[in-house]
Design an enzyme around this catalytic site. Sequence first.
Site, short mmCIF file in Angstrom:
data_model
loop_
_atom_site.label_atom_id
_atom_site.label_comp_id
_atom_site.label_asym_id
_atom_site.label_seq_id
_atom_site.Cartn_x
_atom_site.Cartn_y
_atom_site.Cartn_z
N ASP A 195 -10.19 -3.73 -4.78
CA ASP A 195 -9.28 -2.76 -4.20
C ASP A 195 -9.27 -1.52 -5.07
O ASP A 195 -9.09 -1.61 -6.29
CB ASP A 195 -7.88 -3.37 -4.11
CG ASP A 195 -6.84 -2.45 -3.49
OD1 ASP A 195 -7.21 -1.39 -2.97
OD2 ASP A 195 -5.65 -2.82 -3.50
N SER A 221 0.83 -1.20 0.00
CA SER A 221 0.00 0.00 0.00
C SER A 221 0.87 1.26 0.00
O SER A 221 1.64 1.47 -0.92
CB SER A 221 -0.96 -0.04 1.20
OG SER A 221 -1.98 0.91 1.06
N HIS A 268 -7.93 -5.33 -0.50
CA HIS A 268 -6.82 -4.56 0.04
C HIS A 268 -6.48 -5.02 1.45
O HIS A 268 -7.34 -5.19 2.30
CB HIS A 268 -7.18 -3.07 0.06
CG HIS A 268 -6.00 -2.20 0.33
ND1 HIS A 268 -5.11 -1.82 -0.64
CD2 HIS A 268 -5.54 -1.65 1.49
CE1 HIS A 268 -4.16 -1.07 -0.11
NE2 HIS A 268 -4.39 -0.96 1.18
#
Length: 418
Positions: free
Chosen positions: A361, A192, A391
Amino acid sequence: VNSSLLTTNEKLRHHGDFVFPGLLLLVVSALLAASACFIYRPVPSGVSEPWKLMLLDACTRFMRTLGTVGHWLGLGSLVNTVSSRMMMADARSDADVTVVDTTLGGLPTRVFVAKSGEKLKRGVLYFHGGGWAYGSGREYRDSRRLPYRLYPEAVFPAQYNDALAAARAFLSPQVLEDYSMDPGRLGVSGDSAGGNLAAAVAAVTDGCDSLLSSQTGSDNSLSVKFKVQALIYPVLQALDFNTPSYVQNQNDCILSRPKMVQFWLWYLGGDLSLKPVLIANNHSSVEEPAVTADIRSRVDWTSLLPARVTQNFQLVVKEKGTPGVVDKLPGLMDVRAAPLLAESSVLSRAPKAYVMTCEFDVLRDDGLMYVRRLQDAGVPVTSDYLKDGFHGCISLSSIFNLGQRSEDSYVHWLQQNL
C-alpha cells in the site's frame, strides 16, 4: 449464364460460411486477448490471494476508466453516482440490529443500533474512504458511516467541515440520549481518506488548541470527547510522495502513486498538470520557504520508520523545485488536510489510537510515521501491520480471507479498548 450465376452465388455463399465466422472468431479472440491483458497485471510477491486481487484490480481500473471518461464528457458526478448506487445496500434491520438512514450534523447517515446488550451502548462514528471523491456511506452494512460531500462538487475544506459537523453532532447530549450511547465509550474511525478525516477530527474534538486553531477554533465547548481513534490505512500527508512505500508500491494494484497524487489534487482543488511536480517532490524542495526544517522533520521517514522499511531507499529532497506550488495549494500545509504535520503538543492530546497498515500500500508509511509520532507524543497506540495486506482489504471481507482477518482484528481492538 444462369448456370454461371448460380455457381458464383454458391461460391459467395460458401465463401461467406467460412469468412464471416472466421472474422467473428478473430474479433472474439481479439476481445478475449484484450480482456486478458486488461485483467492480467503482475501483483507483488507475498500479497494475499493474488488471483483474486488481480481480478479486483481489473474491475477497479475499469470503474476508474469509466470515471475518467465521465469527467471528459462532463459526467463525472453522474458516473460517481451510478457506481455508488451499484454498490449501495438498502437499510435492512434484522433480529439483532436496527438499521436506519437519517441525518447527523445535516449529513445523510446510516445508523446501526444493537437491539440487545448493555443499556448504555458504545458508539463509533465512521467515515468512508474513496479519495474524498468516491463512495457512499450506504455501501456499508456494518457500521455508522458518513457520506460527506465529494469531489467535484466539493473540495477541501468542505469534506473536513462536514466530518467536523458530524462529529460535533455525534458527541452532542441530544444524540447521545437518542441512541443511548455511553459518553465515556465513543470512538471515531475511517479507512483511507476516511481515516484522514477521522484523524483530523479526533484531534480537534479532543479540545486541542491547534490543527490551525486560528482557522478552525477549538471544540472546547464539547464536554464529551472521543475515547479512541481507529484509523485504517489512513492518508496523512502530501509533502513526500517518495517514501519507501510510495516508491515500492508506485504501480501497485488498487491504489498507485499517480492515482493517490490525483486524489490529493482533486481534494485540494489543484490542477492535474501538477501531478508530475508532486510525484517528483518538487513542491517540497529546500527552496520552498513554507516547508521549514521543523515541518520537514514531521514527515522525515528516515527517523520515523523502522529499519526494515527504510533499507535500500533514499530520501528525496530537491534542492531546487517548482516555485509557487504551496501558494497554489495551501492545503498541502494545512494540518486539517494533513494530520501528520500537526505539532507534538497537539498529538499528545489525541485519544488512544489504532492504526492499521498494509505492506502493499502506498499509504503504509503515512500510517507508520503517524504511529511513531503519536508514540513519541505519549499517546497509547496499537500498530496493526498486515505483511500480506493491500489497500482496501478490510472492505472485502466477503471476498478475501485477508479482509475477514483484518476486519476481525479491527473489531477485536474496538471491543477491547472502547
